[in-house]
Enzyme design. Structure first.
Site, PDB file in Angstrom:
ATOM      1  N   HIS A   1      -1.361  -1.396  -4.134  1.00 40.19           N
ATOM      2  CA  HIS A   1      -2.612  -0.982  -3.481  1.00 40.19           C
ATOM      3  C   HIS A   1      -2.626   0.541  -3.333  1.00 40.19           C
ATOM      4  O   HIS A   1      -1.698   1.127  -2.765  1.00 40.19           O
ATOM      5  CB  HIS A   1      -2.694  -1.662  -2.119  1.00 40.19           C
ATOM      6  CG  HIS A   1      -3.988  -1.466  -1.396  1.00 40.19           C
ATOM      7  ND1 HIS A   1      -5.115  -2.214  -1.673  1.00 40.19           N
ATOM      8  CD2 HIS A   1      -4.332  -0.624  -0.404  1.00 40.19           C
ATOM      9  CE1 HIS A   1      -6.100  -1.837  -0.867  1.00 40.19           C
ATOM     10  NE2 HIS A   1      -5.656  -0.860  -0.081  1.00 40.19           N
TER      11      HIS A   1
ATOM     12  N   MET B   1     -11.631  -5.475   5.812  1.00 41.16           N
ATOM     13  CA  MET B   1     -10.766  -4.548   6.553  1.00 41.16           C
ATOM     14  C   MET B   1     -10.443  -5.133   7.927  1.00 41.16           C
ATOM     15  O   MET B   1     -11.339  -5.563   8.651  1.00 41.16           O
ATOM     16  CB  MET B   1     -11.454  -3.199   6.758  1.00 41.16           C
ATOM     17  CG  MET B   1     -11.651  -2.342   5.517  1.00 41.16           C
ATOM     18  SD  MET B   1     -10.152  -1.760   4.710  1.00 41.16           S
ATOM     19  CE  MET B   1      -9.221  -1.001   6.023  1.00 41.16           C
TER      20      MET B   1
ATOM     21  N   SER C   1       0.840  -1.199   0.000  1.00 36.82           N
ATOM     22  CA  SER C   1       0.000   0.000   0.000  1.00 36.82           C
ATOM     23  C   SER C   1       0.871   1.243   0.000  1.00 36.82           C
ATOM     24  O   SER C   1       1.640   1.473   0.934  1.00 36.82           O
ATOM     25  CB  SER C   1      -0.902   0.005   1.233  1.00 36.82           C
ATOM     26  OG  SER C   1      -1.501   1.280   1.363  1.00 36.82           O
TER      27      SER C   1
ATOM     28  N   ASP D   1      -6.835  -6.142   4.602  1.00 35.54           N
ATOM     29  CA  ASP D   1      -6.183  -4.832   4.570  1.00 35.54           C
ATOM     30  C   ASP D   1      -6.179  -4.227   5.972  1.00 35.54           C
ATOM     31  O   ASP D   1      -7.233  -3.952   6.539  1.00 35.54           O
ATOM     32  CB  ASP D   1      -6.956  -3.934   3.590  1.00 35.54           C
ATOM     33  CG  ASP D   1      -6.308  -2.568   3.404  1.00 35.54           C
ATOM     34  OD1 ASP D   1      -5.204  -2.349   3.929  1.00 35.54           O
ATOM     35  OD2 ASP D   1      -6.920  -1.733   2.710  1.00 35.54           O
TER      36      ASP D   1
ATOM     37  N   MET E   1     -12.116   4.657  -0.501  1.00 36.51           N
ATOM     38  CA  MET E   1     -12.753   4.961   0.788  1.00 36.51           C
ATOM     39  C   MET E   1     -13.417   6.324   0.623  1.00 36.51           C
ATOM     40  O   MET E   1     -12.959   7.343   1.149  1.00 36.51           O
ATOM     41  CB  MET E   1     -11.703   4.954   1.901  1.00 36.51           C
ATOM     42  CG  MET E   1     -11.298   3.532   2.286  1.00 36.51           C
ATOM     43  SD  MET E   1      -9.726   3.480   3.150  1.00 36.51           S
ATOM     44  CE  MET E   1      -8.614   3.471   1.764  1.00 36.51           C
TER      45      MET E   1
ATOM     46  N   HIS F   1      -8.455   1.130  -3.800  1.00 38.26           N
ATOM     47  CA  HIS F   1      -9.361   0.946  -2.662  1.00 38.26           C
ATOM     48  C   HIS F   1     -10.029   2.288  -2.394  1.00 38.26           C
ATOM     49  O   HIS F   1      -9.401   3.194  -1.853  1.00 38.26           O
ATOM     50  CB  HIS F   1      -8.531   0.454  -1.463  1.00 38.26           C
ATOM     51  CG  HIS F   1      -9.299   0.313  -0.194  1.00 38.26           C
ATOM     52  ND1 HIS F   1      -8.684   0.175   1.032  1.00 38.26           N
ATOM     53  CD2 HIS F   1     -10.627   0.289   0.070  1.00 38.26           C
ATOM     54  CE1 HIS F   1      -9.596   0.077   1.973  1.00 38.26           C
ATOM     55  NE2 HIS F   1     -10.789   0.156   1.417  1.00 38.26           N
TER      56      HIS F   1
ATOM     57  N   MET G   1      -8.945   8.314  -0.498  1.00 39.88           N
ATOM     58  CA  MET G   1      -9.763   8.763   0.651  1.00 39.88           C
ATOM     59  C   MET G   1     -10.248  10.177   0.393  1.00 39.88           C
ATOM     60  O   MET G   1      -9.489  11.015  -0.103  1.00 39.88           O
ATOM     61  CB  MET G   1      -8.929   8.747   1.932  1.00 39.88           C
ATOM     62  CG  MET G   1      -8.295   7.409   2.249  1.00 39.88           C
ATOM     63  SD  MET G   1      -7.528   7.458   3.878  1.00 39.88           S
ATOM     64  CE  MET G   1      -6.575   5.932   3.833  1.00 39.88           C
TER      65      MET G   1
ATOM     66  N   ASP H   1      -4.796   3.699  -1.955  1.00 43.65           N
ATOM     67  CA  ASP H   1      -5.888   4.093  -1.065  1.00 43.65           C
ATOM     68  C   ASP H   1      -6.399   5.485  -1.426  1.00 43.65           C
ATOM     69  O   ASP H   1      -5.693   6.474  -1.259  1.00 43.65           O
ATOM     70  CB  ASP H   1      -5.399   4.087   0.389  1.00 43.65           C
ATOM     71  CG  ASP H   1      -5.190   2.680   0.909  1.00 43.65           C
ATOM     72  OD1 ASP H   1      -6.141   1.885   0.840  1.00 43.65           O
ATOM     73  OD2 ASP H   1      -4.074   2.380   1.373  1.00 43.65           O
TER      74      ASP H   1
HETATM   75  C1  DX5 Z   1      -6.147   1.911   5.688  1.00 41.82           C
HETATM   76  C2  DX5 Z   1      -5.765   1.510   4.281  1.00 41.82           C
HETATM   77  C3  DX5 Z   1      -4.683   0.512   4.209  1.00 41.82           C
HETATM   78  C4  DX5 Z   1      -3.377   0.942   4.808  1.00 41.82           C
HETATM   79  C5  DX5 Z   1      -2.805  -0.270   5.477  1.00 41.82           C
HETATM   80  O1  DX5 Z   1      -7.397   2.521   5.669  1.00 41.82           O
HETATM   81  O2  DX5 Z   1      -6.879   0.963   3.599  1.00 41.82           O
HETATM   82  O3  DX5 Z   1      -4.479   0.058   2.878  1.00 41.82           O
HETATM   83  O4  DX5 Z   1      -2.449   1.432   3.906  1.00 41.82           O
HETATM   84  O5  DX5 Z   1      -1.655   0.116   6.146  1.00 41.82           O
HETATM   85  P1  DX5 Z   1      -0.923  -0.887   7.153  1.00 41.82           P
HETATM   86  O6  DX5 Z   1      -0.513  -2.084   6.372  1.00 41.82           O
HETATM   87  O7  DX5 Z   1       0.218  -0.077   7.664  1.00 41.82           O
HETATM   88  O8  DX5 Z   1      -1.918  -1.244   8.234  1.00 41.82           O
HETATM   89 ZN    ZN Z   2      -6.513   0.014   1.646  1.00 40.36          ZN
END
Ligand code: DX5
Ligand code: ZN
Length: 234
Positions: free
Chosen positions: A28, A132, A5, A170, A63, A61, A32, A30
């Site tokens: 990956h 999650m 990620s 994740d 969010m 991903h 947001m 993210d």
């Molecule tokens: C959190 C993200 C994850 C995050 C995971 O909301 O969706 O993808 O990057 O990070 P680690 O592996 O550090 O928990």
């Molecule tokens: Zn994620």
């Protein structure tokens, strides 16, 4: 599969972050929006640029609120897999079909407190199910082992229904947690801080992969034994 990620990478050098894990399976990403989660990261323009900058398949991903409106654009922008949250979508099936029509795999994500049961019947519309294992929003949080019950439920559902569905986890995945996740039936492991917080991200990916393989082998043994018992074997 291991999906580093980039949330834990240096956002000023995302192409270099992708290069650093070129032997990973997916990258990956993210997304947001500061509404669905209390954090703001990046959006479609960055995904498009990253797609041009790396050969790694992008695992987006989302969010974000209103994924029904925004998710297909990420497929058009070059994402290999577009995952949106069940809690945010108005019509998960219609949105899944729109993403697939736009040429990407599609994933359904559930937060730690969201049960799977209401969604089991629609999983046939999806390619990935992202469970999650932390509250979404931030990297570096502590893994929540209680979500592995959902992984086991999903694994049984996929195997008994002959679904073609990747089970992805994740949050908080690292050398101390990946094996138990693999034993529960995960196929795709997202890891942010465990990869980009390591001195050698490429070596961290390989180490996680070897631990995951060992756990998956044990998961298959367990399934094999259960199948044997169900068929009346000793
Ligand atoms: C959190 C993200 C994850 C995050 C995971 O909301 O969706 O993808 O990057 O990070 P680690 O592996 O550090 O928990
Ligand atoms: Zn994620």
């Amino acid at each position: 599969m291991i999906a580093p990620s980039i949330l834990s990478a240096d956002f000023a050098h995302l192409a270099a972050a992708a290069d650093a894990v070129s032997r990973a399976d997916w990258l990956h990403v993210d997304v947001m929006d500061n509404h669905f989660v209390p954090n703001l990261t990046l959006g479609l323009p960055v995904v498009k640029s990253l797609h041009r900058a790396t050969d790694l398949p992008l695992d987006c991903h989302l969010m974000i609120e209103d994924p029904d409106r925004w998710a297909p654009g990420y497929a058009e922008g070059g994402a290999a897999n577009v995952t949106f949250h069940a809690e945010a979508a108005s019509d998960v099936v219609q949105t899944a079909r729109a993403v697939r029509s736009a040429g990407a795999l599609v994933g359904l994500a559930v937060k730690p407190g969201t049960p799977l049961e209401p969604y089991l019947d629609v999983l046939v519309e999806f390619d990935t199910l992202l469970i999650m294992s932390v509250e979404p929003g931030f990297g570096g949080q502590v893994f929540m082992p209680e979500v592995l019950d959902k992984v086991r439920t999903a694994r049984r559902h996929v195997n008994s229904g002959h679904l073609r569905l990747f089970i992805e986890i994740d949050g908080g995945i690292g050398t101390d947690t990946i094996t138990e996740a693999a034993e529960a039936g995960v196929d795709v492991f997202v890891a942010g801080s465990a990869v980009y917080g390591a001195d050698d991200p490429a070596a961290a990916v390989e180490h996680l992969r070897s631990l995951a393989r060992a756990g998956m082998a044990r998961c298959e043994q367990t399934i094999g034994r259960a199948r044997g018992r169900a068929m009346g074997e000793a």
